[in-house]
Scaffold this motif. Structure first.
Motif, PDB file in Angstrom:
ATOM      1  N   GLY A 298       0.842  -1.201   0.000  1.00  0.00           N
ATOM      2  CA  GLY A 298       0.000   0.000   0.000  1.00  0.00           C
ATOM      3  C   GLY A 298       0.879   1.254   0.000  1.00  0.00           C
ATOM      4  O   GLY A 298       0.646   2.189  -0.777  1.00  0.00           O
ATOM      5  N   THR A 299       1.893   1.262   0.864  1.00  0.00           N
ATOM      6  CA  THR A 299       2.774   2.435   0.947  1.00  0.00           C
ATOM      7  C   THR A 299       3.480   2.664  -0.388  1.00  0.00           C
ATOM      8  O   THR A 299       3.598   3.797  -0.862  1.00  0.00           O
ATOM      9  CB  THR A 299       3.828   2.236   2.059  1.00  0.00           C
ATOM     10  N   LEU A 300       3.963   1.583  -1.002  1.00  0.00           N
ATOM     11  CA  LEU A 300       4.680   1.735  -2.276  1.00  0.00           C
ATOM     12  C   LEU A 300       3.754   2.265  -3.371  1.00  0.00           C
ATOM     13  O   LEU A 300       4.187   3.031  -4.243  1.00  0.00           O
ATOM     14  CB  LEU A 300       5.284   0.390  -2.692  1.00  0.00           C
TER      15      LEU A 300
ATOM     16  N   PRO B  70      -0.430   3.336   6.545  1.00  0.00           N
ATOM     17  CA  PRO B  70      -1.205   2.130   6.244  1.00  0.00           C
ATOM     18  C   PRO B  70      -2.129   1.715   7.385  1.00  0.00           C
ATOM     19  O   PRO B  70      -3.205   1.169   7.152  1.00  0.00           O
ATOM     20  CB  PRO B  70      -0.132   1.058   6.047  1.00  0.00           C
ATOM     21  N   ALA B  71      -1.710   1.970   8.635  1.00  0.00           N
ATOM     22  CA  ALA B  71      -2.609   1.686   9.768  1.00  0.00           C
ATOM     23  C   ALA B  71      -3.066   3.050  10.291  1.00  0.00           C
ATOM     24  O   ALA B  71      -2.445   3.617  11.191  1.00  0.00           O
ATOM     25  CB  ALA B  71      -1.855   0.914  10.852  1.00  0.00           C
ATOM     26  N   PRO B  72      -4.167   3.606   9.719  1.00  0.00           N
ATOM     27  CA  PRO B  72      -4.544   4.969  10.091  1.00  0.00           C
ATOM     28  C   PRO B  72      -5.067   5.076  11.519  1.00  0.00           C
ATOM     29  O   PRO B  72      -5.034   6.143  12.118  1.00  0.00           O
ATOM     30  CB  PRO B  72      -5.625   5.336   9.078  1.00  0.00           C
ATOM     31  N   ILE B  73      -5.575   3.928  12.048  1.00  0.00           N
ATOM     32  CA  ILE B  73      -6.071   3.923  13.430  1.00  0.00           C
ATOM     33  C   ILE B  73      -5.574   2.645  14.097  1.00  0.00           C
ATOM     34  O   ILE B  73      -5.614   1.583  13.470  1.00  0.00           O
ATOM     35  CB  ILE B  73      -7.621   3.857  13.474  1.00  0.00           C
ATOM     36  N   VAL B  74      -5.113   2.739  15.314  1.00  0.00           N
ATOM     37  CA  VAL B  74      -4.857   1.523  16.095  1.00  0.00           C
ATOM     38  C   VAL B  74      -5.700   1.613  17.360  1.00  0.00           C
ATOM     39  O   VAL B  74      -6.131   2.704  17.741  1.00  0.00           O
ATOM     40  CB  VAL B  74      -3.357   1.335  16.438  1.00  0.00           C
ATOM     41  N   SER B  75      -5.956   0.479  17.967  1.00  0.00           N
ATOM     42  CA  SER B  75      -6.912   0.497  19.078  1.00  0.00           C
ATOM     43  C   SER B  75      -6.469  -0.400  20.240  1.00  0.00           C
ATOM     44  O   SER B  75      -5.743  -1.377  20.040  1.00  0.00           O
ATOM     45  CB  SER B  75      -8.274   0.059  18.522  1.00  0.00           C
ATOM     46  N   ARG B  76      -6.891  -0.034  21.436  1.00  0.00           N
ATOM     47  CA  ARG B  76      -6.545  -0.777  22.648  1.00  0.00           C
ATOM     48  C   ARG B  76      -7.760  -0.831  23.567  1.00  0.00           C
ATOM     49  O   ARG B  76      -8.690  -0.031  23.421  1.00  0.00           O
ATOM     50  CB  ARG B  76      -5.428  -0.055  23.426  1.00  0.00           C
ATOM     51  N   LYS B  77      -7.685  -1.720  24.560  1.00  0.00           N
ATOM     52  CA  LYS B  77      -8.736  -1.761  25.590  1.00  0.00           C
ATOM     53  C   LYS B  77      -8.112  -1.340  26.920  1.00  0.00           C
ATOM     54  O   LYS B  77      -7.057  -1.856  27.295  1.00  0.00           O
ATOM     55  CB  LYS B  77      -9.287  -3.176  25.702  1.00  0.00           C
ATOM     56  N   MET B  78      -8.760  -0.410  27.611  1.00  0.00           N
ATOM     57  CA  MET B  78      -8.228   0.021  28.899  1.00  0.00           C
ATOM     58  C   MET B  78      -8.536  -1.044  29.940  1.00  0.00           C
ATOM     59  O   MET B  78      -9.682  -1.441  30.099  1.00  0.00           O
ATOM     60  CB  MET B  78      -8.904   1.363  29.247  1.00  0.00           C
TER      61      MET B  78
END
Ligand code: HEM
Length: 456
Positions: free
Chosen positions: A269-271, A330-338
């Motif tokens: 995707g980046t390329l 390429p990873a516009p959002i990352v997510s976690r659980k508190m």
């Protein structure tokens, strides 16, 4: 966000909401509270916090494919596996993959030579090339997908991502039992069976070679008689399988899938964005070529292959790649659980179990952190010109990307190989603002990008 259209064009929504609400803003996904952060201060605090090692429910949609691979593993298992794999992605181990990166880039050159001056779908070709690199260098299997059109692996990989994305957008497909019996679930199963088949062959071959080399636990340990030129990554998985049991065979299968998916699609995707930019901004392309010419003159890649040290000296190309990753992460959002109620600052206490979304995309485009953010300007990455904390395409903290050095070597080798041989052109040049984007697990161009590679 309920319809596929809204999810697909999530970057537009992020920009829209980020302009109206200050970080963090909240929304409800069904009964789940979610907070979106795109300010440096809170992202830094939260992504470094050990209470945010657990991934949010959103990653569960990838579990059918990635199981407990690093990306989706629960924190307790992730800690064990990450400790095993981390050393395999340091500089020394990346440099041993350069032969494979050169070989597969040369294959791409040869293919593009046959299409000299024609419009080609660039994502298709670089995706095949990055998949070849992952299989050849990390999984000890030279599939040569680039010259094996009958093997549809790239199509299956792409389809798995489309299916996962479609499921995320259809609430009624959330329960596993319903999804598994749906036509979409069955299609996913078929695609994964195809990929599994290839992996089974790799696992059988590796086990056989270990037995043949008499990897016994006597003397200096399992790998006392280790053959040369094996993959440090695959060795680590099997060493742990035989010696400590910290990787089960199922874990190995999931880890292989994780690296196949995370290691090919992101770079491809980046390329695609990068070549689109080079074709649209000839002055940037000329500068990249000049840097390469100063290093290699007009020598041939066969006689003068790209070394790992060379990639580190490609300073201008590195800035161009960084600027591409800033605008099109390429990873516009990352997510976690508190995991516990947590006081972030005097104004914010995040309740336990809240899903946290970190919007890398809007952080990278905020004029609070970047001057003239929509201008493609590689020199903003000159040392001292920017705050590295505002630039997190590979994530941040201990759960950040394990493959970032591999990715940089892979992308630099491909770009340098192609630009030594070709100039890149496009019918209608684009500006950053009018590149339309879609989210398909990773960020992609909404339209197929057709480019011409013309022999120098
Ligand atoms: C342009 C290329 C790449 C970008 C921008 C990128 C970005 C990222 C990001 C943002 C994360 C964190 C995800 C999260 O917090 O949920 C991540 C994780 C990961 N990436 Fe990459 N990545 C790239 C290439 C690669 C490559 C080439 C590999 C493998 C060789 C790879 C393997 C992984 C793995 C296994 C994880 C999970 C790490 C963990 O949780 O311990 N990535 N990547």
């Amino acid at each position: 966000m309920r319809s596929i259209k809204e999810l697909t064009y999530v970057t537009d929504k992020l920009i829209q909401f980020s302009a109206i609400y200050s970080s963090p803003w909240r929304f409800w996904m069904g009964l789940k509270l979610a907070l979106v952060f795109d300010d440096l201060e809170n992202i830094e605090i939260l992504l470094q916090n050990s209470k945010t090692y657990e991934k949010s429910f959103i990653y569960n949609f990838m579990k059918d494919t990635l199981g407990d691979g690093l990306l989706t593993a629960p924190a307790s298992l992730w800690k064990i596996h990450r400790r095993i794999l981390d050393p395999k992605f340091n500089s020394k181990n990346i440099s041993c993959h350069m032969e494979s990166l050169n070989k597969n880039s040369k294959r791409l050159i040869n293919i593009l030579e046959t299409r000299n001056g024609e419009n080609v779908d660039i994502f298709h070709y670089v995706h095949l090339c990055t998949l070849d690199m992952i299989f050849d260098s990390l999984l000890e299997s030279d599939l040569n997908l680039q010259n094996t059109p009958d093997c549809k692996l790239d199509k299956y990989v792409k389809d798995v991502m489309n299916i996962t994305m479609e499921r995320m957008s259809k609430l009624w497909l959330y329960p596993n039992i319903i999804f598994k019996n749906s036509s979409l679930g069955k299609r996913l199963h078929e695609n994964l069976a195809y990929i599994n088949n290839i992996k089974s062959k790799i696992i059988r071959k590796k086990k056989k070679s270990i037995e043949e080399e008499k990897f016994t636990s006597e003397g200096n340990g399992l790998y006392a008689n280790k053959v040369e030129n094996t993959s440090p990554f695959l060795d680590a998985l099997f060493e742990s399988f035989y010696e400590t049991g910290e990787y089960s065979e199922e874990n190995i299968r999931h880890e292989m899938n994780t690296f196949i998916f995370a290691g090919s699609d992101t770079a491809a995707g980046t390329l695609t964005f990068l070549f689109l930019i080079l074709a649209s901004f000839p002055e940037v392309q000329n500068k990249v070529y000049k840097e390469l010419y100063d290093m290699y003159g007009s020598s041939n890649q066969n006689d003068d292959p790209i070394t790992y040290d060379d990639t580190k000296n490609m300073k201008y190309l590195e800035r161009v790649i960084k600027e591409t990753l800033r605008l099109f992460p390429p990873a516009p959002i990352v997510s976690r659980k508190m995991q516990k109620d947590t006081k972030v600052n005097d104004n914010i206490v995040v309740p336990k179990n809240t899903a946290l979304f970190f919007s890398i995309y809007t952080l990278h485009r905020k004029d609070k952190y970047w001057t003239d953010p929509l201008r493609f300007n590689p020199d903003r990455f000159l040392p001292g010109n920017y705050d590295p904390k505002c630039f997190i395409p590979f994530g941040f903290g201990k759960r950040g990307c394990i493959g970032k050095f591999f990715a940089m070597a892979q992308m630099k080798t491909i770009v340098a190989s192609l630009l030594r041989k070709f100039t890149v052109e496009i019918d209608n040049q684009v500006s950053v603002e009018n590149v339309s984007l879609k989210l398909c697990i990773t960020l992609k161009t909404a339209e197929t990008i057709l480019l011409r590679f013309i022999r120098r």
